[in-house]
Design a protein around this motif. Sequence first.
Motif, mmCIF file in Angstrom:
data_model
loop_
_atom_site.group_PDB
_atom_site.id
_atom_site.type_symbol
_atom_site.label_atom_id
_atom_site.label_comp_id
_atom_site.label_asym_id
_atom_site.label_seq_id
_atom_site.Cartn_x
_atom_site.Cartn_y
_atom_site.Cartn_z
ATOM 1 N N ASN A 49 0.857 -1.179 0.000
ATOM 2 C CA ASN A 49 0.000 0.000 0.000
ATOM 3 C C ASN A 49 0.897 1.234 0.000
ATOM 4 O O ASN A 49 1.972 1.229 0.612
ATOM 5 N N THR A 50 0.490 2.304 -0.677
ATOM 6 C CA THR A 50 1.330 3.492 -0.754
ATOM 7 C C THR A 50 0.532 4.763 -0.481
ATOM 8 O O THR A 50 -0.690 4.798 -0.629
ATOM 9 N N LEU A 51 1.269 5.801 -0.090
ATOM 10 C CA LEU A 51 0.719 7.139 0.104
ATOM 11 C C LEU A 51 1.553 8.107 -0.718
ATOM 12 O O LEU A 51 2.782 8.126 -0.614
ATOM 13 N N LEU A 61 2.594 2.859 2.845
ATOM 14 C CA LEU A 61 1.479 3.162 3.753
ATOM 15 C C LEU A 61 1.198 1.923 4.595
ATOM 16 O O LEU A 61 0.990 0.833 4.054
ATOM 17 N N THR A 62 1.202 2.097 5.905
ATOM 18 C CA THR A 62 0.955 0.988 6.820
ATOM 19 C C THR A 62 -0.475 1.049 7.328
ATOM 20 O O THR A 62 -0.896 2.053 7.912
ATOM 21 N N ILE A 63 -1.237 -0.006 7.062
ATOM 22 C CA ILE A 63 -2.606 -0.110 7.568
ATOM 23 C C ILE A 63 -2.587 -1.167 8.662
ATOM 24 O O ILE A 63 -2.478 -2.367 8.389
ATOM 25 N N GLY A 64 -2.625 -0.730 9.902
ATOM 26 C CA GLY A 64 -2.593 -1.634 11.039
ATOM 27 C C GLY A 64 -3.961 -1.822 11.642
ATOM 28 O O GLY A 64 -4.969 -1.317 11.139
ATOM 29 N N SER A 65 -4.003 -2.535 12.758
ATOM 30 C CA SER A 65 -5.286 -2.799 13.412
ATOM 31 C C SER A 65 -5.817 -1.581 14.131
ATOM 32 O O SER A 65 -7.014 -1.492 14.421
ATOM 33 N N GLY A 66 -4.932 -0.601 14.421
ATOM 34 C CA GLY A 66 -5.397 0.557 15.168
ATOM 35 C C GLY A 66 -5.078 1.886 14.531
ATOM 36 O O GLY A 66 -5.447 2.924 15.069
ATOM 37 N N THR A 68 -3.567 4.058 10.604
ATOM 38 C CA THR A 68 -3.053 4.101 9.248
ATOM 39 C C THR A 68 -1.967 5.158 9.229
ATOM 40 O O THR A 68 -2.216 6.319 9.580
ATOM 41 N N SER A 69 -0.754 4.783 8.827
ATOM 42 C CA SER A 69 0.357 5.712 8.967
ATOM 43 C C SER A 69 1.350 5.569 7.830
ATOM 44 O O SER A 69 1.368 4.561 7.116
ATOM 45 N N ALA A 70 2.186 6.602 7.692
ATOM 46 C CA ALA A 70 3.267 6.596 6.714
ATOM 47 C C ALA A 70 4.341 7.558 7.195
ATOM 48 O O ALA A 70 4.058 8.506 7.948
ATOM 49 N N PHE A 78 -0.184 10.169 10.648
ATOM 50 C CA PHE A 78 -1.238 9.262 11.096
ATOM 51 C C PHE A 78 -2.548 9.767 10.502
ATOM 52 O O PHE A 78 -3.011 10.861 10.839
ATOM 53 N N ILE A 79 -3.144 8.980 9.616
ATOM 54 C CA ILE A 79 -4.294 9.420 8.833
ATOM 55 C C ILE A 79 -5.576 8.832 9.411
ATOM 56 O O ILE A 79 -5.712 7.612 9.567
#
Length: 250
Positions: A49-51, A61-66, A68-70, A78-79
């Motif tokens: 995933n990218t931003l 782009l990191t989509i975690g359980s808590g 979304t960040s880059a 932190f989006i």
Amino acid sequence: MKSAFLCMLFLVALGRSGFASEPTIINCQFDGHPPMIMSIRGGQGANDNTLQIGDAEPVELTIGSGMTSAEFNGKLYFINSDSVVIGDDSFAGGCGDNIGRDWYKGIAAGPWVYGAHIDEMRGKVTNYASVDSSDRLDFQFPYQGGATPSLFVRWNDGLEIFVKVDKGQFRCDEDRDSTIYVKFDAGQIQTVRCSEASDGIRNVIFLDFRPDFWMDLKYSQIMTMEVSFFGEGPRQFKFNVGRLDLKKLH
């Protein structure tokens, strides 16, 4: 709101799992910052995933359980659905045209904007492209103030095309006015059958599928329509339809 936003990102990836080469694009805008474009491929936990921020090169782009960040230019972003936190600062904004709901618009390619409709109940993603007309329609009360027609193309178990206005009511009655007139570039005027939306709303009409119509739409630059409105008669408006990429809808 944050959990709903993360759920939306997960469902986008779930619905696109068979089409990883064509990511779903989500466009975000926050105060004081250039547009941010999220390209969702693998979803939660994936590294593809990218931003993209403005014209800069995309970053992971990191989509975690808590969250979304880059990381961009040495800063963590932190989006959320209604803000972005950069360092100790928070900036209001959001992703899509109805923040916190299920319509999310994407980046424009040419005049078209590509996005996805998220059905959270069924885990289904319906991809679409849309373009607004540059023509404003002036109606009488109670729809005065100017109305903008929008053209939508979507994949919903097959290609569909429909037109929407933010004010006014189309006239597309099976017993009387079930046709509209369309012209592509300087070509011949075509007669196209129209139908009302299944839920009965009057500001949306669907155009019947014809292979030649789709070919004209794909390879033309300007589409001119003449449609009748309740109490207003026929009105004409144009769409810039160049560079429609139907592959983004599958």
